[in-house]
Design a protein around this motif. Structure first.
Motif, PDB file in Angstrom:
ATOM      1  N   THR A 120       1.807   0.315 -11.012  1.00  0.00           N
ATOM      2  CA  THR A 120       0.523  -0.389 -11.139  1.00  0.00           C
ATOM      3  C   THR A 120       0.415  -1.501 -10.099  1.00  0.00           C
ATOM      4  N   GLU A 121       1.472  -2.280  -9.972  1.00  0.00           N
ATOM      5  CA  GLU A 121       1.341  -3.478  -9.124  1.00  0.00           C
ATOM      6  C   GLU A 121       1.307  -3.133  -7.642  1.00  0.00           C
ATOM      7  N   LEU A 122       2.082  -2.128  -7.221  1.00  0.00           N
ATOM      8  CA  LEU A 122       1.999  -1.741  -5.804  1.00  0.00           C
ATOM      9  C   LEU A 122       0.599  -1.172  -5.519  1.00  0.00           C
ATOM     10  N   GLU A 123       0.063  -0.421  -6.479  1.00  0.00           N
ATOM     11  CA  GLU A 123      -1.270   0.170  -6.288  1.00  0.00           C
ATOM     12  C   GLU A 123      -2.328  -0.927  -6.146  1.00  0.00           C
ATOM     13  N   THR A 124      -2.308  -1.902  -7.062  1.00  0.00           N
ATOM     14  CA  THR A 124      -3.281  -2.998  -6.984  1.00  0.00           C
ATOM     15  C   THR A 124      -3.138  -3.712  -5.639  1.00  0.00           C
ATOM     16  N   HIS A 125      -1.901  -3.904  -5.225  1.00  0.00           N
ATOM     17  CA  HIS A 125      -1.647  -4.638  -3.988  1.00  0.00           C
ATOM     18  C   HIS A 125      -2.120  -3.856  -2.755  1.00  0.00           C
ATOM     19  N   MET A 126      -1.854  -2.542  -2.750  1.00  0.00           N
ATOM     20  CA  MET A 126      -2.294  -1.729  -1.607  1.00  0.00           C
ATOM     21  C   MET A 126      -3.819  -1.696  -1.535  1.00  0.00           C
ATOM     22  N   LEU A 127      -4.458  -1.592  -2.709  1.00  0.00           N
ATOM     23  CA  LEU A 127      -5.926  -1.553  -2.708  1.00  0.00           C
ATOM     24  C   LEU A 127      -6.489  -2.887  -2.220  1.00  0.00           C
ATOM     25  N   ASP A 128      -5.788  -3.975  -2.497  1.00  0.00           N
ATOM     26  CA  ASP A 128      -6.203  -5.282  -1.950  1.00  0.00           C
ATOM     27  C   ASP A 128      -5.952  -5.342  -0.437  1.00  0.00           C
ATOM     28  N   TRP A 129      -4.826  -4.804   0.003  1.00  0.00           N
ATOM     29  CA  TRP A 129      -4.575  -4.748   1.453  1.00  0.00           C
ATOM     30  C   TRP A 129      -5.726  -4.019   2.152  1.00  0.00           C
ATOM     31  N   ILE A 130      -6.182  -2.938   1.518  1.00  0.00           N
ATOM     32  CA  ILE A 130      -7.223  -2.122   2.170  1.00  0.00           C
ATOM     33  C   ILE A 130      -8.563  -2.872   2.187  1.00  0.00           C
ATOM     34  N   VAL A 131      -8.817  -3.695   1.173  1.00  0.00           N
ATOM     35  CA  VAL A 131     -10.020  -4.551   1.221  1.00  0.00           C
ATOM     36  C   VAL A 131      -9.969  -5.386   2.499  1.00  0.00           C
ATOM     37  N   ASP A 132      -8.808  -5.932   2.802  1.00  0.00           N
ATOM     38  CA  ASP A 132      -8.606  -6.704   4.039  1.00  0.00           C
ATOM     39  C   ASP A 132      -8.748  -5.840   5.283  1.00  0.00           C
ATOM     40  N   MET A 133      -8.054  -4.711   5.267  1.00  0.00           N
ATOM     41  CA  MET A 133      -7.995  -3.852   6.459  1.00  0.00           C
ATOM     42  C   MET A 133      -9.367  -3.343   6.878  1.00  0.00           C
ATOM     43  N   LEU A 134     -10.215  -3.009   5.869  1.00  0.00           N
ATOM     44  CA  LEU A 134     -11.536  -2.456   6.181  1.00  0.00           C
ATOM     45  C   LEU A 134     -12.621  -3.533   6.090  1.00  0.00           C
TER      46      LEU A 134
END
Ligand code: PLP
Length: 482
Positions: A120-134
């Motif tokens: 769960t936590e890696l997923e939430t974190h990756m989805l937040d990274w992608i908010v930044d990336m895009l």
């Protein structure tokens, strides 16, 4: 006396066979270019190579691996060939395959935070990274009322968006459908078929799916959307959701998000944005105009499993407000109760999707993003777009060919001036050669060829060779003229 006999593969055996499988995959990656892109097998050929009955006794792993080459590979269409230009890319990379392998080995079910906090936590974190990336709207980040989740596909994401929109518009009475009368969904004639499928699955009925007209660049016409919604409101029907597409499947057309979003705000209708193919492009700052107006959307999805070097399946789905989504999809049986969920301190992603079980898919994103860095992803996306722009110039320079739609990102739609039957025969001929694989669409009523540039190892030289072959096939038209 204990029976210690086992049929399992011991860790040391796994290590040995695992090395041969990795070697097999690396050899495949190194040699796929030489294989006919489109499988040459006839229907039934793969099954004819398989034994009719399962083995009673376990077989040596070496035999399984050699059958992979002789029985299975001939029936594979090579999506990872640099000469694959069909549909859309499904580009795979080394780090992604390795992430998938680790996910398979851990074999977790991440439906609740407590069933594997890291999932769960890696997923939430990756989805937040992608908010930044895009550079996505901050409302999609996990810090506020919204958030992101990995779905298997854009089709599932759009279905979940519709279930949330239905929940919102019926004020929680969605499971007693019929309350509030008919609900309608709007998308352009170029939207992906998964939207109509979602309407059917959600039980809204195909009659309540409104197909909105497009302009001459295949983009939804906001004034046609507004007229359709206004007409339904007058007729006493309840508009439920609008789907805007950023990068349509046929021609990569971009619906005007801001104007559509403003219509949705006026009528208080849920806006879902489907950027399955094109969303990855926003990793490049100069391309972020494609998301202009996205802050007006209630939900958004794109597929790293198309163009971001992450193997299928991995769709990133975001909502600006997670409450209607969770309300629509949460049922709590006794056997899933646990202290962390009850304390309300954690995210349980089972409430954000249709199935209960879920894989550790964020490992693939983590491996890929860390391997390439944002810079590496940008580099390859820019390269694909530049190659597509070159192809468009080559098409325009050939008297007998024309572009069939404005070139958008990495997709070139074109046709020979010889007519529909000629183009169809041309497509069949180049595909039968095994040297490349293209697919078609129909734009403005005419048969259209598409070259989608996005293979992990596709270079300008591959596209140049494909174009030369298309031109050669068109200028030796025996068999092409009906
Ligand atoms: N939406 C768009 C715009 C697409 O191009 C596609 C795939 O072609 C889809 C949705 C469906 O994607 P998935 O296979 O992830 O459901």
């Amino acid at each position: 006396m204990a029976d210690d006999h086992t049929f399992h593969m011991a860790p040391d055996e796994f290590r040995r066979h695992g090395r041969s499988v990795i070697d097999w995959i690396a050899d495949y990656m190194a040699t796929v270019e030489a294989m006919p892109v489109l499988s040459q097998d006839r229907p039934g050929a793969v099954r004819a190579r398989l034994p009719a009955h399962p083995p009673e006794h376990g077989e040596p792993f070496e035999t399984v691996l050699s059958d992979l080459t002789s029985v299975i590979l001939p029936g594979v269409t090579h999506w990872q060939s640099p000469n694959f230009f069909a549909f859309f890319p499904a580009n795979v990379s080394g780090p992604s395959v390795l992430g998938e392998l680790v996910s398979a080995a851990l074999g977790i079910q991440g439906m609740l935070w407590t069933t594997s906090p890291a999932c769960t936590e890696l997923e939430t974190h990756m989805l937040d990274w992608i908010v930044d990336m895009l550079d996505l709207p901050a409302t999609f980040g996990s810090g506020g009322p919204g958030g992101g989740v990995i779905q298997d596909s854009a089709s599932s994401a759009s279905l979940c968006a519709l279930l949330a929109a239905r929940e919102r518009v019926t004020e929680g009475a969605a499971d007693k459908l019929g309350v509030g009368g008919a609900l309608t969904v709007y998308a352009s004639s170029q939207a992906h078929s998964s939207i109509e499928k979602a309407v059917r699955i959600a039980g809204l009925g195909s009659d309540n799916y409104r197909v909105v007209d497009v302009d001459d660049a295949q983009r939804m016409r906001p004034e046609a959307l507004e007229a359709a919604i206004a007409g339904d409101v007058v007729a006493g029907v309840t508009p439920c959701m609008v789907v805007a597409t950023v990068g349509t499947t046929s021609s990569m057309a971009m619906d005007p998000l801001r104007a559509i979003g403003e219509v949705c705000r006026r009528f208080d209708v849920w806006l879902h944005v489907d950027a399955a193919m094109a969303g990855t492009a926003a990793v490049c700052p100069e391309l972020r105009g494609l998301h202009d107006g996205l802050e007006l959307a209630n939900s958004y999805c794109f597929n790293p499993h198309k163009w971001m070097f992450v193997n299928f399946d991995c769709d990133c789905f975001y909502v600006a407000d997670r409450r209607p989504l969770v309300a629509a999809l949460s049922i709590l049986p006794e056997y899933l109760r646990n202290a962390a969920s009850e304390a309300g301190d954690v995210v349980d992603y089972r409430d954000w999707q249709v199935p209960l079980g879920r894989r550790f898919r964020s490992l693939k994103l983590w491996f890929v993003i860390r391997h390439y860095g944002v810079e590496g992803l940008r580099h390859h996306v820019r390269e694909h777009i530049a190659i597509a722009a070159d192809l468009a110039k080559w098409v325009e320079a050939e008297r007998d060919f024309e572009l069939a739609a404005p070139v958008s990102l990495n997709l070139v739609c074109f046709r020979h001036r010889g007519g529909d039957a000629f183009n169809q025969a041309l497509l069949e001929r180049v595909n039968a050669s095994g040297a490349m694989y293209l697919t078609h669409t129909v734009l403005d009523g005419s048969y259209t060829l598409r070259v989608s540039v996005g293979g992990t190892n596709t270079t300008r030289a591959h596209v140049e060779a494909a174009w030369d072959r298309i031109c050669a096939a068109a200028s030796a038209p025996e068999g092409l003229v009906p």
